[in-house]
Design a protein around this motif. Structure first.
Motif, PDB file in Angstrom:
ATOM      1  N   ALA A  45      23.105  25.534 -13.426  1.00  0.00           N
ATOM      2  CA  ALA A  45      21.645  25.434 -13.444  1.00  0.00           C
ATOM      3  C   ALA A  45      21.193  24.157 -14.140  1.00  0.00           C
ATOM      4  O   ALA A  45      20.265  23.480 -13.691  1.00  0.00           O
ATOM      5  CB  ALA A  45      21.048  26.651 -14.148  1.00  0.00           C
ATOM      6  N   LEU A  46      21.856  23.802 -15.231  1.00  0.00           N
ATOM      7  CA  LEU A  46      21.486  22.588 -15.953  1.00  0.00           C
ATOM      8  C   LEU A  46      21.729  21.345 -15.115  1.00  0.00           C
ATOM      9  O   LEU A  46      20.915  20.406 -15.126  1.00  0.00           O
ATOM     10  CB  LEU A  46      22.270  22.498 -17.261  1.00  0.00           C
ATOM     11  N   CYS A  47      22.828  21.324 -14.369  1.00  0.00           N
ATOM     12  CA  CYS A  47      23.113  20.173 -13.507  1.00  0.00           C
ATOM     13  C   CYS A  47      22.072  20.051 -12.402  1.00  0.00           C
ATOM     14  O   CYS A  47      21.656  18.949 -12.038  1.00  0.00           O
ATOM     15  CB  CYS A  47      24.510  20.306 -12.897  1.00  0.00           C
ATOM     16  N   ARG A  48      21.663  21.199 -11.859  1.00  0.00           N
ATOM     17  CA  ARG A  48      20.652  21.164 -10.800  1.00  0.00           C
ATOM     18  C   ARG A  48      19.336  20.612 -11.339  1.00  0.00           C
ATOM     19  O   ARG A  48      18.674  19.801 -10.679  1.00  0.00           O
ATOM     20  CB  ARG A  48      20.443  22.563 -10.232  1.00  0.00           C
ATOM     21  N   ILE A  49      18.941  21.033 -12.532  1.00  0.00           N
ATOM     22  CA  ILE A  49      17.708  20.539 -13.128  1.00  0.00           C
ATOM     23  C   ILE A  49      17.800  19.045 -13.423  1.00  0.00           C
ATOM     24  O   ILE A  49      16.839  18.295 -13.220  1.00  0.00           O
ATOM     25  CB  ILE A  49      17.396  21.322 -14.423  1.00  0.00           C
ATOM     26  N   ALA A  50      18.965  18.603 -13.909  1.00  0.00           N
ATOM     27  CA  ALA A  50      19.141  17.191 -14.269  1.00  0.00           C
ATOM     28  C   ALA A  50      19.368  16.298 -13.061  1.00  0.00           C
ATOM     29  O   ALA A  50      19.337  15.067 -13.187  1.00  0.00           O
ATOM     30  CB  ALA A  50      20.310  17.049 -15.237  1.00  0.00           C
TER      31      ALA A  50
END
Length: 314
Positions: A45-50
């Motif tokens: 999820a963090l990679c998708r947001i970033a």
């Protein structure tokens, strides 16, 4: 080799654009790592947001930092330390000058500019405004006040204007006020992140609502809000007499400018004043105006506060 030489000499195999790209994404990867380890958020999820791939993130975790990446990281540690010390007032030029003096080695301005831009480190001080063609005023009035700043009773003569402030993130707050010449009080004010007609119209309407039946002369400069048809409509609807400063004559609205100067000297420009967010800045402005109206004694008001002097007249 000195500490300064170690930090600022180009590393072997220097590739400017590729290095900066790595630095840019490294800051995202670093944030992902900290959030995952400290808050337990899922990496996917963090990679998708970033906006980065998981593969790129894990590759970064396993990487061996290049010599130039180490140089950049060490440089940015120093930059952040200095920015904290000077409360964010340095841009890349003054930062380069400061580090050059502190380390005894020249710091490349262009390199520093690129790195500070990537890490979103900017000076909080006021920048030069971009000049744009002046809009044609829709309505203009003569300077009827003519610098006669004496009033014999409340709500006889009002001044109005706008000034701006900036918080530590660079976000602006615009203060619109109505000032009574009789008691030097702030009749009403509004604060907004936008400098537009609505800010001025709301300030004026609320000031008139706070003083039922008041029909003062209202003096302003020739800003686009005050020369608009909308402001003219408010003036006519309430039977007010509108006066305007002459072009480039700020002294025509002197007491209003004086209040803004007092506010900034006694609150905004204090050495220990720091507004981390827009909300902090707004709270400080509101706090000062309460103090000014209700607690700040003024010699030319016989030692009373503006509100005490106003109540005395009532």
């Amino acid at each position: 080799m000195t500490h300064g030489e170690c930090l600022f000499k180009k590393a072997p195999g220097h590739r400017k654009e590729g290095s900066l790209t790595r630095v840019r994404y490294a800051s995202r990867f670093q944030a992902i790592q900290e959030l995952q380890e400290e808050q337990g958020f899922p990496v996917q999820a963090l990679c998708r947001i970033a906006g980065v791939s998981r593969a790129a993130y894990y590759k970064w975790r396993k990487r061996t930092p290049t010599a130039e990446e180490k140089h950049n990281e060490a440089l940015m540690v120093l930059v952040r330390e200095v920015q904290t010390r000077v409360r964010g007032i340095y841009g890349y030029r003054r930062m380069a000058q400061h580090l050059t003096r502190e380390l005894g080695q020249p710091v490349n301005r262009k390199r520093l500019y690129r790195l500070m831009k990537i890490y979103d480190l900017q000076a909080v001080i006021r920048r030069k405004k971009k000049r744009s063609p002046a809009a044609s005023p829709q309505h203009v009035e003569a300077n009827k006040l003519n610098r006669n700043f004496q009033a014999s009773q409340p709500n006889e003569k009002w001044l109005t204007d706008i000034t701006e402030f900036v918080d530590a993130t660079g976000r602006k707050a615009f203060l619109s006020t109505v000032f009574d010449l009789y008691d030097k009080s702030i009749v009403h004010y509004e604060i907004s992140p936008l400098n537009n007609n609505q800010l001025v119209f709301q300030t004026m309407e609320q000031a008139l609502r706070a003083c039922p039946g008041a029909q003062p002369m209202i003096h302003s400069d020739r800003g686009f809000q005050y020369t608009s048809r909308g402001f003219k409509a408010i003036v006519e609807a309430h039977g007010l007499d509108h006066s305007m400063s002459r072009v480039s004559r700020c002294l025509d609205n002197g007491p209003m400018e004086g209040f803004f100067g007092t506010l900034k000297c006694e609150e905004y420009y204090l050495p220990y004043s720091f507004y981390a967010t827009y909300e902090d800045l707004v709270k400080a402005i509101r706090r000062y105006i309460r103090f000014y109206n209700h607690q700040r004694y003024q010699e030319h008001l016989n030692g009373l506060t503006p509100i005490e002097y106003r109540n005395q007249a009532a």
